[in-house]
Design a protein around this motif. Structure first.
Motif, PDB file in Angstrom:
ATOM      1  N   THR A 113       0.670  -1.229  -0.010  1.00  0.00           N
ATOM      2  CA  THR A 113      -0.057   0.053   0.031  1.00  0.00           C
ATOM      3  C   THR A 113       0.942   1.127  -0.181  1.00  0.00           C
ATOM      4  OG1 THR A 113      -0.172   0.147   2.389  1.00  0.00           O
ATOM      5  CG2 THR A 113      -1.858  -1.111   1.227  1.00  0.00           C
ATOM      6  N   ARG A 127      -3.963   1.092  -3.131  1.00  0.00           N
ATOM      7  CA  ARG A 127      -4.885   1.454  -1.988  1.00  0.00           C
ATOM      8  C   ARG A 127      -4.760   0.459  -0.847  1.00  0.00           C
ATOM      9  NH1 ARG A 127     -10.098   4.587  -4.319  1.00  0.00           N
ATOM     10  NH2 ARG A 127     -10.986   3.559  -2.519  1.00  0.00           N
ATOM     11  N   SER A 128      -5.067   0.870   0.368  1.00  0.00           N
ATOM     12  CA  SER A 128      -5.390  -0.208   1.353  1.00  0.00           C
ATOM     13  C   SER A 128      -6.308  -0.910   1.275  1.00  0.00           C
ATOM     14  CB  SER A 128      -5.068   0.656   2.644  1.00  0.00           C
ATOM     15  OG  SER A 128      -6.202   1.490   2.881  1.00  0.00           O
ATOM     16  N   ASP A 129      -7.528  -0.394   0.519  1.00  0.00           N
ATOM     17  CA  ASP A 129      -8.844  -1.136   0.544  1.00  0.00           C
ATOM     18  C   ASP A 129      -8.833  -2.165  -0.427  1.00  0.00           C
ATOM     19  OD1 ASP A 129      -9.289   0.476  -1.503  1.00  0.00           O
ATOM     20  OD2 ASP A 129     -10.813   1.584  -0.766  1.00  0.00           O
ATOM     21  N   GLY A 130      -7.842  -1.902  -1.284  1.00  0.00           N
ATOM     22  CA  GLY A 130      -7.810  -3.064  -2.401  1.00  0.00           C
ATOM     23  C   GLY A 130      -8.429  -2.664  -3.763  1.00  0.00           C
ATOM     24  N   VAL A 131      -8.877  -1.504  -3.866  1.00  0.00           N
ATOM     25  CA  VAL A 131      -9.739  -1.099  -4.845  1.00  0.00           C
ATOM     26  C   VAL A 131      -8.963  -0.692  -6.053  1.00  0.00           C
ATOM     27  CG1 VAL A 131     -11.216   0.619  -5.894  1.00  0.00           C
ATOM     28  CG2 VAL A 131     -11.911  -0.255  -3.510  1.00  0.00           C
ATOM     29  N   ARG A 184     -11.320  -6.721  -6.733  1.00  0.00           N
ATOM     30  CA  ARG A 184     -10.544  -5.941  -5.571  1.00  0.00           C
ATOM     31  C   ARG A 184      -9.274  -6.872  -5.736  1.00  0.00           C
ATOM     32  NH1 ARG A 184     -13.133  -2.677  -0.889  1.00  0.00           N
ATOM     33  NH2 ARG A 184     -14.731  -1.589  -1.923  1.00  0.00           N
ATOM     34  N   MET A 204      -6.241  -8.470  -0.320  1.00  0.00           N
ATOM     35  CA  MET A 204      -4.778  -7.819   0.348  1.00  0.00           C
ATOM     36  C   MET A 204      -4.451  -8.632   1.305  1.00  0.00           C
ATOM     37  SD  MET A 204      -4.534  -4.736  -1.133  1.00  0.00           S
ATOM     38  CE  MET A 204      -3.449  -4.134   0.163  1.00  0.00           C
TER      39      MET A 204
END
Length: 125
Positions: A36, A70-74, A107, A110
């Motif tokens: 990330t 991005r940390s949310d995997g989007v 996505r 992660m």
């Protein structure tokens, strides 16, 4: 480090030192794995997610930019299909998109795709 603190007085072809360091980390990430923006900043012990994102937006085209996420995997907005092609080629773990998901794009998974720098983190500068 704020976005404004990236050097403004460098030659147009010169890469700011912080940007060089961020890009070096991006090149270390193995195929099929991701870090990330915050992971990169933490690994460097400098800056934050926004500064890393700014570097990647300005200078990341010459490195595997799809591995800094991005940390949310989007998937990166505007580059979803290009990134998805790279992820599929490299075998990066993905989560299937639900039918309700906009565009039905997957996505990143992660938990499985995230790379912590392994042993290389010991010798970073």
């Amino acid at each position: 480090m704020s976005d404004e603190s990236l050097p403004q007085d460098v030659l147009p072809d010169a890469l700011p030192e912080y940007a060089e360091r961020v890009l070096e980390v991006a090149e270390l990430i193995p195929p099929g794995r991701v870090m990330t923006y915050g992971d990169v900043a933490e690994w460097l012990e400098e800056g934050g997610p926004r500064q890393v994102g700014r570097v990647m937006a300005l200078y990341g085209g010459a490195v595997p930019w799809w591995r800094v996420v991005r940390s949310d995997g989007v998937l990166l907005p505007g580059h979803e299909l290009r990134a998805l092609g790279h992820y599929r080629d490299e075998g990066t773990p993905l989560k299937t998109a639900s039918r309700a998901a906009e565009g039905h794009l997957p996505r990143l998974d992660m938990k499985r795709a995230r790379w912590d720098g392994g042993e290389r983190a010991e010798g970073h500068t």
